[in-house]
Scaffold this motif. Structure first.
Motif, PDB file in Angstrom:
ATOM      1  N   GLY A 481     -33.292 -28.754 -59.327  1.00  0.00           N
ATOM      2  CA  GLY A 481     -32.320 -28.849 -58.242  1.00  0.00           C
ATOM      3  C   GLY A 481     -32.658 -27.921 -57.097  1.00  0.00           C
ATOM      4  N   ASN A 482     -31.775 -27.838 -56.124  1.00  0.00           N
ATOM      5  CA  ASN A 482     -32.009 -27.036 -54.925  1.00  0.00           C
ATOM      6  C   ASN A 482     -30.833 -26.100 -54.624  1.00  0.00           C
ATOM      7  OD1 ASN A 482     -33.269 -30.064 -54.120  1.00  0.00           O
ATOM      8  ND2 ASN A 482     -34.633 -28.314 -53.914  1.00  0.00           N
ATOM      9  N   ALA A 483     -30.149 -25.611 -55.663  1.00  0.00           N
ATOM     10  CA  ALA A 483     -28.942 -24.798 -55.461  1.00  0.00           C
ATOM     11  C   ALA A 483     -29.241 -23.526 -54.673  1.00  0.00           C
ATOM     12  CB  ALA A 483     -28.316 -24.469 -56.818  1.00  0.00           C
TER      13      ALA A 483
END
Length: 491
Positions: A481-483
């Motif tokens: 993901g890209n949190a």
């Protein structure tokens, strides 16, 4: 065998038996199914073009199994050898050990083992009267301008009339009628057997085995001296003698676990038109008078599987490439031990363009390697020689070497008027349509020396690399993901 190949052979366990899943065609298809590499087509498909079109779309991704080809209840399979990695897997080796394993089997054949009467699965069902090939078998028509249905994956097996030793090859065979077929024979061993029989006014007994395992298919393409039975090379690839059965109408022996066997004889002094047919260069060969097979029997397993090769696609190309590469590598290494690897490129239809990896020690050595390659097989039309830092299996790497290490005024070798492939259409330019055989296939060869100088200053020919690149663990480095990125933008 050079140290690298010997090491690859040892590390892969190549002297042991091949992949047990490749004992028979059925074993291999089950293995592909269990690993997501078999596509089953359950609806009815047309034998004229539609079957080949679907198989081509799946080529290199999945083998295709057609459960309802035309009006037949005999399944058709295609594309089960359409990746180099799959062939290595069938051998029980990794990619680095592929050529060494094949060369070892060709050098150490195992005599086959004959089964007794009634033991061979390929003879569970026998037809000897009222034979109609069109009714018995789902034989496809492949390409747009093909002149009818063709058997493209049959192992043609015959005995030398003088010595009795068998030869195995794959020849294109056009089915003309219920029990009559025309066959293309290039000037190799089967052709020599037929000419010897014809000179005595005799027919040549032949058998066409359809639906064999991938290793036996591959062995059929070995480049060997005459009177070397390729079924013995198949045994060596398997790691045990290949079971065979004597035909019901003559003395030719065939793989016992073949799905289908057509028994017949090549008639003396009989020729019938054959072609056009879409061949491996991705062009059509001409319609010409060819030798004729009269069919006398068909035997098969219960519920057989018919194998067809879509011409000019990866299964076709790789079957020819791998045995040739193994032979070319061994040939080049006899005179040039610095040769480390070879590759017949897909863009060169796995026949015409050869890429050679060389550990060059002296200037001029690359040009000698080119000339040696041209003499090794008449099909070779272009040779590119690169250094050991270039992967000959990667077209972008080879093109990069040509772009940065080759200069045409000093590194180009041209050999005009040499023997080339008669199936290369560019050789016919300027020739009359009725040119005699001795003028067909005359080609100009080209060699490109894309190697660095043996001695160079500073870093002018040093490849740009980043230290540690090969040790990077992306799975451990890249977060799912890209949190973190989203939170950074919101700060």
């Amino acid at each position: 065998m050079n140290p690298r190949d010997r090491a690859a052979l040892a590390s892969s366990g190549a002297h042991a038996r091949g992949n047990r899943a490749a004992r028979t065609l059925r074993d291999w298809l089950v293995h592909l199914k269990n690993t997501g590499r078999l596509a089953t087509i359950e609806r009815e498909v047309d034998l004229a073009h539609e079957l080949a079109a679907i198989a081509k779309r799946l080529d290199g991704r999945q083998a295709a199994c057609f459960m309802r080809p035309g009006k037949h209840d005999v399944a058709v399979v295609s594309g089960f050898m359409s990746r180099r990695e799959w062939i290595a897997e069938a051998m029980g080796v990794d990619g680095a050990g592929l050529l060494a394993r094949f060369s070892d089997a060709a050098a150490h054949p195992l005599p086959w083992r004959a089964l007794g009467a009634g033991e061979a699965p390929c003879q569970q069902v026998v037809h000897t009267s009222g034979i109609d090939l069109h009714a018995l078998l789902p034989i496809p028509t492949h390409s747009e301008h093909d002149n009818g249905p063709y058997i493209t994956a049959g192992l043609v097996i015959a005995r030398n009339p003088r010595t009795g030793v068998q030869n195995v090859s794959i020849n294109r065979i056009q089915v003309h009628g219920p029990n009559r077929m025309a066959i293309l024979m290039l000037p190799r061993h089967l052709h020599a057997f037929q000419k010897a029989a014809e000179a005595q006014g005799e027919a040549l007994d032949v058998a066409i085995a359809i639906g064999v395992d991938p290793l036996t298919m591959l062995a059929s393409q070995a480049i060997t001296p005459i009177d070397r039975d390729e079924l013995e090379i198949a045994g060596a690839l398997h790691g045990e003698p290949l079971p065979v059965a004597k035909c019901v109408t003559h003395d030719v022996h065939v793989p016992a676990f073949a799905e289908i066997v057509i028994e017949g004889r090549i008639l003396p002094n009989v020729r019938e038109p054959e072609g056009p047919f879409g061949e491996f260069p991705k062009y059509y060969s001409a319609r010409e008078a060819r030798e004729v097979i009269e069919v006398r029997a068909v035997t098969h397993r219960r519920h057989p599987v018919f194998h067809t090769i879509v011409p000019a696609e990866m299964e076709h190309l790789l079957l020819g490439a791998i045995p040739r590469e193994a032979t070319l590598l061994a040939h080049l290494q006899l005179s040039h031990p610095g040769v480390k690897d070879v590759h017949l490129s897909v863009g060169g239809v796995c026949r015409y363009h050869l890429w050679v990896q060389l550990d060059k020690k002296r200037e001029g050595e690359a040009k000698n390697v080119m000339l040696c390659a041209f003499g090794a097989h008449y099909d070779i039309k272009q040779v590119v020689v690169v250094d050991t830092d270039v992967d000959v299996h990667d077209p972008a790497e080879v093109e990069w070497a040509i772009a940065t290490r080759f200069q045409a005024d000093r590194d180009l070798v041209v050999v005009p008027g040499a023997q080339g492939s008669p199936l290369d259409p560019s050789t016919t330019v300027g020739q009359p349509e009725d040119a005699p055989p001795h003028l067909q296939g005359v080609s100009t060869k080209m060699g490109l020396d894309a190697t660095r100088p043996v001695v160079y200053t500073d870093h002018v020919f040093t490849r740009v690399r980043i230290p540690g690149e090969e040790r990077v663990d992306l799975a451990a480095s890249v977060a799912p993901g890209n949190a973190a990125f989203d939170a950074y933008l919101e700060r």
